[in-house]
Design an enzyme around this catalytic site. Structure first.
Site, PDB file in Angstrom:
ATOM      1  N   ASN A 170      -7.808   4.156   8.923  1.00  0.00           N
ATOM      2  CA  ASN A 170      -7.035   2.845   9.751  1.00  0.00           C
ATOM      3  C   ASN A 170      -7.278   3.509  10.918  1.00  0.00           C
ATOM      4  OD1 ASN A 170      -5.167   5.036   8.444  1.00  0.00           O
ATOM      5  ND2 ASN A 170      -4.255   4.324   9.856  1.00  0.00           N
ATOM      6  N   GLY A 185       0.341  -1.473  -0.095  1.00  0.00           N
ATOM      7  CA  GLY A 185       0.249  -0.031   0.256  1.00  0.00           C
ATOM      8  C   GLY A 185       0.675   1.289   0.151  1.00  0.00           C
ATOM      9  N   THR A 186       1.782   0.994   0.789  1.00  0.00           N
ATOM     10  CA  THR A 186       3.060   2.795   0.637  1.00  0.00           C
ATOM     11  C   THR A 186       3.243   3.121  -0.075  1.00  0.00           C
ATOM     12  OG1 THR A 186       3.421   1.932   3.282  1.00  0.00           O
ATOM     13  CG2 THR A 186       4.454   2.842   1.665  1.00  0.00           C
ATOM     14  N   THR A 219      10.874  -7.461 -10.962  1.00  0.00           N
ATOM     15  CA  THR A 219      10.986  -9.223 -11.420  1.00  0.00           C
ATOM     16  C   THR A 219       9.517  -9.267 -10.533  1.00  0.00           C
ATOM     17  OG1 THR A 219      12.660  -9.975 -11.612  1.00  0.00           O
ATOM     18  CG2 THR A 219      11.244 -11.327 -10.997  1.00  0.00           C
ATOM     19  N   CYS A 224       1.048   7.019  18.767  1.00  0.00           N
ATOM     20  CA  CYS A 224       2.102   6.995  19.973  1.00  0.00           C
ATOM     21  C   CYS A 224       3.032   5.944  19.220  1.00  0.00           C
ATOM     22  CB  CYS A 224       2.166   7.248  21.294  1.00  0.00           C
ATOM     23  SG  CYS A 224       1.498   8.667  22.116  1.00  0.00           S
ATOM     24  N   GLN A 260      -7.840   0.038   3.635  1.00  0.00           N
ATOM     25  CA  GLN A 260      -8.350  -0.230   4.714  1.00  0.00           C
ATOM     26  C   GLN A 260     -10.191  -1.175   3.931  1.00  0.00           C
ATOM     27  OE1 GLN A 260      -7.976  -1.638   7.882  1.00  0.00           O
ATOM     28  NE2 GLN A 260      -5.339  -0.325   7.785  1.00  0.00           N
ATOM     29  N   ALA A 270      -2.828  -6.490   0.197  1.00  0.00           N
ATOM     30  CA  ALA A 270      -3.459  -7.872   0.197  1.00  0.00           C
ATOM     31  C   ALA A 270      -3.188  -7.972   1.639  1.00  0.00           C
ATOM     32  CB  ALA A 270      -2.303  -8.332  -0.688  1.00  0.00           C
ATOM     33  N   HIS A 271      -2.201  -7.631   2.724  1.00  0.00           N
ATOM     34  CA  HIS A 271      -2.282  -8.080   3.275  1.00  0.00           C
ATOM     35  C   HIS A 271      -3.481  -7.633   5.171  1.00  0.00           C
ATOM     36  CE1 HIS A 271      -0.139  -4.918   6.574  1.00  0.00           C
ATOM     37  NE2 HIS A 271       0.380  -4.359   5.419  1.00  0.00           N
TER      38      HIS A 271
HETATM   39  N1  PLP Z   1      -2.733   2.764   4.022  1.00  0.00           N
HETATM   40  C1  PLP Z   1      -3.564   3.075   4.727  1.00  0.00           C
HETATM   41  C2  PLP Z   1      -4.768   3.466   5.031  1.00  0.00           C
HETATM   42  C3  PLP Z   1      -3.261   1.894   5.521  1.00  0.00           C
HETATM   43  O1  PLP Z   1      -3.639   1.299   6.295  1.00  0.00           O
HETATM   44  C4  PLP Z   1      -1.792   1.162   5.826  1.00  0.00           C
HETATM   45  C5  PLP Z   1      -1.071  -0.042   6.744  1.00  0.00           C
HETATM   46  O2  PLP Z   1      -1.900   0.238   7.532  1.00  0.00           O
HETATM   47  C6  PLP Z   1      -1.376   1.767   4.465  1.00  0.00           C
HETATM   48  C7  PLP Z   1      -1.639   2.690   3.787  1.00  0.00           C
HETATM   49  C8  PLP Z   1       0.540   0.999   4.237  1.00  0.00           C
HETATM   50  O3  PLP Z   1      -0.280   0.082   3.382  1.00  0.00           O
HETATM   51  P1  PLP Z   1       1.304  -1.142   3.450  1.00  0.00           P
HETATM   52  O4  PLP Z   1       1.409  -1.805   4.833  1.00  0.00           O
HETATM   53  O5  PLP Z   1       0.658  -2.613   2.621  1.00  0.00           O
HETATM   54  O6  PLP Z   1       2.514  -0.611   2.778  1.00  0.00           O
END
Ligand code: PLP
Length: 389
Positions: free
Chosen positions: A151, A71-72, A237, A325, A179, A200-201
């Site tokens: 989140n 996601g990041t 890859t 925190c 989310q 995916a996680h």
């Molecule tokens: N965006 C949101 C709203 C999230 O909750 C998270 C992970 O907690 C992320 C992005 C980041 O995703 P990833 O852990 O797959 O990099």
């Protein structure tokens, strides 16, 4: 000891079916999906099947899905990729003040690169006002990024409305749906989004794989340079086992999402009702109804979130502090502060996020244990004694 995992917003356990689907792709079908021979073609076929599964699930075309490392990375690619591609058109970005750090820190980076970012406030429930977005748009605006659901407090944003505003002005609209994918209905055309990040996680798939949906015609530059994978937008890859797992996780979500929503919402609502009855000076954060089915974020006065998390952990219960925190920062969560939660309350906040595996007995267990922990910790709180004795 009983173990109850209520931190599914942080990550979920990989589903057994997902793991089974992934396993052959580590050692049997291990080819490089870019190779011409049959080993490569087997891997390639599996990647394309997963791409199609995910595309269908969100109402997109297969060629609009880019696989990423999570996601990041998807958030970075969306914001930095569009900012770079549209640099000559404008330098203004609009986002909210409650985004995940994957978006807000990327915006901060872009500010250092010379872009201008407007961080819109939210109301007491965590909702962005579409009219405020309209008001913030200027001729220089190139991208709007608003998360689908938060989140921490679980509030779901009115994306369809915001998307229409963006479209009317010809501005690219990105959402962080990390989310929500697999947790609530999500179709890119219903939400009027041009870019969408997911991981995916968070839906019982593996860690380290994500997608960025890119609507056909959206201009975006790669942020990494290398091979020609993912139509040159994301070299490296392919992580075939994890991509296969992502596809299977999405397939499972499509089969059982309606059922999961019903069961999880029922358990979550009972939890919120009973915990706020059992513990005095305790309140729910976020929107009462427009929220993720699995999220319960509560603030408990006169206690520290960290002490609560550690005490609950000793009883086998996993949740997280509502305040973000960390060991390096004592600042309460930017999300709780943005919704107007006073600092002391933000420090005493907990996020419980239920999952597919959560049972009524799990909820009963927490309802039994948590009030006793709060009573014990409050006995040690001079402020509680002073104000409520
Ligand atoms: N965006 C949101 C709203 C999230 O909750 C998270 C992970 O907690 C992320 C992005 C980041 O995703 P990833 O852990 O797959 O990099």
């Amino acid at each position: 000891m009983r173990r109850v995992y209520l931190d599914n917003a942080a990550t979920t356990a990989v589903d057994g079916d997902v793991l089974a689907a992934m396993l052959p792709y580590f050692a049997n079908y291990f080819g490089n999906a870019a190779s011409l021979h049959s080993f490569g073609q087997d891997a390639r076929q599996a990647v394309e099947e997963a791409r199609q599964q995910i595309a269908s699930f969100i109402g997109a075309r297969a060629e609009e899905i880019i696989f990423t490392g999570g996601g990041t990375e998807s958030d970075n690619l969306a914001l930095r990729g569009v900012a770079s591609a549209l640099r000559t058109r404008g330098n203004h970005i609009i986002t909210s003040s409650i985004e995940h750090h994957a978006v807000s820190e990327t915006c901060a980076f872009l500010e250092r690169e010379g872009y201008r970012v407007t961080y819109l406030p939210v109301d007491q429930y965590g909702l962005v006002d579409p009219a405020a977005i309209k008001g913030a748009i200027c001729n220089e605006t190139i991208i709007i990024s608003i998360m689908h659901a938060n989140n921490e407090v679980g509030t779901i944003q009115p994306l369809a409305e915001i998307g229409l505003i963006a479209r009317e002005r010809g501005i690219c609209f990105h959402t962080d749906a990390v989310q929500t994918l697999g947790h609530i209905p999500l179709k890119v055309n219903d939400l009027n989004v041009d870019l969408l990040s997911a991981s995916a996680h968070k839906l019982y798939g593996p860690k380290g794989v994500g997608i960025l949906y890119v609507r056909k015609g959206t201009r975006i530059d790669p942020i990494m340079h290398g091979g020609e994978q993912e139509r040159k937008k994301r070299p490296s890859t392919h992580n075939v086992p994890c991509i296969v797992g992502f596809g299977r996780a999405v397939q499972l979500a499509s089969e059982r999402m309606a059922y999961d929503i019903e069961v999880v919402t029922g358990l979550r609502n009972r939890f919120i009702k009973e915990i706020t009855e059992k513990i005095d000076n305790c309140r729910l954060n976020g929107h009462p109804s427009q929220r993720l089915p699995n999220n319960a974020n509560i603030s408990i006065e006169y206690v520290e979130g960290e002490s609560l998390v550690l005490s609950l952990d000793m009883e086998g219960i996993a949740c997280s502090t509502g305040s973000a925190c960390s060991s390096t920062s004592l600042e309460p969560s930017h999300v709780l502060l943005a919704i107007g939660c006073p600092r002391e309350l933000a420090h005493g906040s907990l996020r419980f996020s239920l999952g597919r595996q959560t049972t009524a007995a799990d909820i009963d267990y927490v309802l039994d244990i948590l009030p006793a922990i709060v009573t014990r910790l409050r006995r040690m709180s001079p402020l509680y004694k002073k104000e409520l004795r």
